[in-house]
Design an enzyme around this catalytic site. Structure first.
Site, PDB file in Angstrom:
ATOM      1  N   PRO A   2      29.789  18.772 -75.537  1.00  0.00           N
ATOM      2  CA  PRO A   2      30.576  17.865 -74.712  1.00  0.00           C
ATOM      3  C   PRO A   2      32.049  18.206 -74.808  1.00  0.00           C
ATOM      4  O   PRO A   2      32.592  18.319 -75.908  1.00  0.00           O
ATOM      5  CB  PRO A   2      30.297  16.490 -75.304  1.00  0.00           C
ATOM      6  CG  PRO A   2      29.190  16.668 -76.286  1.00  0.00           C
ATOM      7  CD  PRO A   2      29.243  18.091 -76.711  1.00  0.00           C
ATOM      8  N   GLU A   3      32.667  18.398 -73.667  1.00  0.00           N
ATOM      9  CA  GLU A   3      34.112  18.588 -73.585  1.00  0.00           C
ATOM     10  C   GLU A   3      34.692  17.285 -73.037  1.00  0.00           C
ATOM     11  O   GLU A   3      33.977  16.290 -72.926  1.00  0.00           O
ATOM     12  CB  GLU A   3      34.419  19.788 -72.672  1.00  0.00           C
ATOM     13  CG  GLU A   3      33.683  21.056 -73.099  1.00  0.00           C
ATOM     14  CD  GLU A   3      33.972  22.267 -72.208  1.00  0.00           C
ATOM     15  OE1 GLU A   3      35.084  22.357 -71.676  1.00  0.00           O
ATOM     16  OE2 GLU A   3      33.079  23.105 -72.050  1.00  0.00           O
TER      17      GLU A   3
END
Length: 274
Positions: A2-3
DNA sequence: AGCAGGACCTGATGGC
DNA sequence: TGCCATCAGGTCCTGC
């Protein structure tokens, strides 16, 4: 995995449900996920405390509690935070289970076990090293062409490495770096100090644009990512270069290439990106 | 100071 | 089917 857009999507999901709720129980199946204080201290201490609101800095989620303590969660590569109305069936990757006063459950699920959880007084957030060292949020005014240009000039490494450095800009990861560099027409292996002011302006716009659109689409799911309700993101349908090695560039038709840059596999168009 | 490389983990995939 | 190598969205530590 996840960014920024994925973490922001999860934050918004949690914000719909958790503010005002009180923890009633914490079950910890894998102590390694807990960094500070101890698993025991969290199990004993968290029940009875109420969630005020949920914030995000870079890829960190911050659960501000009513007693001026904060639970900090970083999902790293494969972490998920999943909300349920009641206790769901658990699998071997369900490492921490939080239960609330309305019986809702929040599961910290993490296949590769890289994710981390802290619970600290608000005043001691400096203990979380990565968090206190974060650079500006890319979607604020503080992150602008000038800042990017000044920073790029001072360094000698490749632009991709600079953008992945969380103390320079918070929240970019491998996918959105590659996408932003494509939009800006800049090769990921360019030395940052060779990038002109004009190119920095383009890059700054590209970063903001790609992050905003990815948040709108609720993030990118390639394999592991899910939002807090267990749903896929949709931005994978809008990727221009990431994961498209060998396919034609959507702008010019040349074959996209992949190359290891700054230690990460990097995707770009050798024709469009200079 | 800043960079590269390995470490932290598990699972999926492809070649033989 | 099994075995091996390689790859994966992140960050931290060590050593140069």
């Amino acid at each position: 995995m996840p960014e920024l857009p994925e973490v922001e999507t999860i934050r918004r999901d949690l914000e719909q449900v958790l503010p005002g709720r009180t923890f009633t129980d914490v079950k910890i199946n894998y102590n390694g996920s807990i960094k500070e204080p101890s698993a025991y201290a969290i199990k004993k201490g968290l029940p009875g405390r109420q969630v005020d609101f949920i914030d995000r800095r870079g890829k960190y989620l911050l659960f501000y509690l009513h007693d001026s303590t904060v639970m900090v969660i970083h999902l790293r590569m494969t972490g998920r935070l999943l909300l349920f109305r009641d206790m769901p069936a658990l699998d071997k990757h369900s490492h921490v289970i939080f239960t609330f006063d309305n019986h809702a459950c929040l599961i910290f699920h993490d296949i590769r076990k890289f994710g981390t959880i802290y619970w600290l007084p608000e005043k001691r957030l400096d203990i979380v090293k990565g968090l206190s060292a974060l650079g500006p949020e890319p979607l604020t005014e503080e992150f602008n062409t000038n800042y990017l240009y000044r920073t790029a000039k001072k360094r000698r490494g490749q632009i991709k490495g600079m953008l992945l450095n969380q103390s320079i800009v918070a929240g970019l990861g491998n996918i959105y770096c590659d996408e932003a560099l494509f939009l800006a027409g800049i090769r990921p292996d360019r030395n940052s100090d060779s990038i002109s002011a004009e190119e920095c302006a383009k890059l700054c716009r590209a970063i903001k644009e790609v992050l905003k659109k990815a948040i709108e689409k609720r993030g990118t799911t390639r394999s592991d990512y899910r939002d807090a309700l267990g749903n896929y993101g949709l931005f994978q349908n809008h990727l221009q270069v990431y994961g498209r090695t060998g396919k034609p560039c959507l702008a010019c038709g040349s074959m996209l290439v992949r190359k290891k840059i700054a230690g990460r596999s990097s995707h770009f168009c050798p024709q469009c990106q200079k």
